[in-house]
Design an enzyme around this catalytic site. Sequence first.
Site: not given
Ligand code: NAD
Length: 261
Positions: A153, A157
């Site tokens: 991961y 990133k």
């Molecule tokens: P989440 O799991 O709620 O949403 C991620 C979405 O991406 C889901 O709806 C999933 O269906 C979709 N997805 C996964 N694989 C896919 C693919 N191959 N094609 C199209 N869609 C796909 O997660 P989130 O918390 O909303 O995270 C969103 C972004 O933010 C991610 O990139 C995550 O790494 C980043 N992020 C999240 C956090 C956190 O703490 N939640 C922190 C830092 C970064």
Amino acid sequence: MADTSRVAVITGGAGGLGIAIAARLSRDATVVLVDLDEARVEAAIRGPLVGCDGITGIACDVSDSESVGQMVSSIVDDLGRIDVLVNAAGIAGLTPLLETTPEAWERTLAVNLNGTFYCAQAVGRVMAGQGGGHIVNIASTSGVRAGFARAAYGTSKAGVIHLTRQLALELAPMGVSVNAVGPGPVATELALSTHTPEMREDYHATIPQARYATPEEVANAVAFLASPTTGYINGETLFVDGGFLASGVDVRSAQARGNLI
Ligand code: NAD
């Protein structure tokens, strides 16, 4: 009322952050949610996003360049342009280094890094043709700060942070700005399903603001970087992390003492 002439595309749009970003951007644009399957997209539009104007959706696997090409063509056929792309699709299976399988490694890189590249390249071509646009990639504090079980991961990133600079450099002459938002932990499905209660406590003890971000706080940073008024910010990663990357030792004990020596 939304300015429907501006089109914003959000990958991972049916996820926790995607929904908050869609709600925020729908104030100023027609929004297209992109996510793995139509049922998930529909559930977001009819559920948490009900009441937000001008949001449609389309299914696409961002790790598949063909699927991305079809998704972008279909949006341009329907709406004629893309002004904002937010790359928020992501996965985060946390696995200790020595247990990370080649499949898990490859899938994480395929979705988080390849997916960001495929979407930025395909939409970058559209933006170059129309004379400009804004791309905002969702990175993470894990892209600069190593964390247990985050080899795949965090590396994906870190790649997104560098890719952001690379895209900014190469697309600037075409009027396209490319930046990233790097959240610390955010209270979404992804974080709540992968963070144990102990991990959450560790985060609270290390982050000066002693809490997770709300999805809306991250969405506000995305909206700022996607706005036409921020044209000279390019290649940057804006961390939204409650001071996590700034913090050193002594956070928990200083908080317990009320910051008194
Ligand atoms: P989440 O799991 O709620 O949403 C991620 C979405 O991406 C889901 O709806 C999933 O269906 C979709 N997805 C996964 N694989 C896919 C693919 N191959 N094609 C199209 N869609 C796909 O997660 P989130 O918390 O909303 O995270 C969103 C972004 O933010 C991610 O990139 C995550 O790494 C980043 N992020 C999240 C956090 C956190 O703490 N939640 C922190 C830092 C970064």
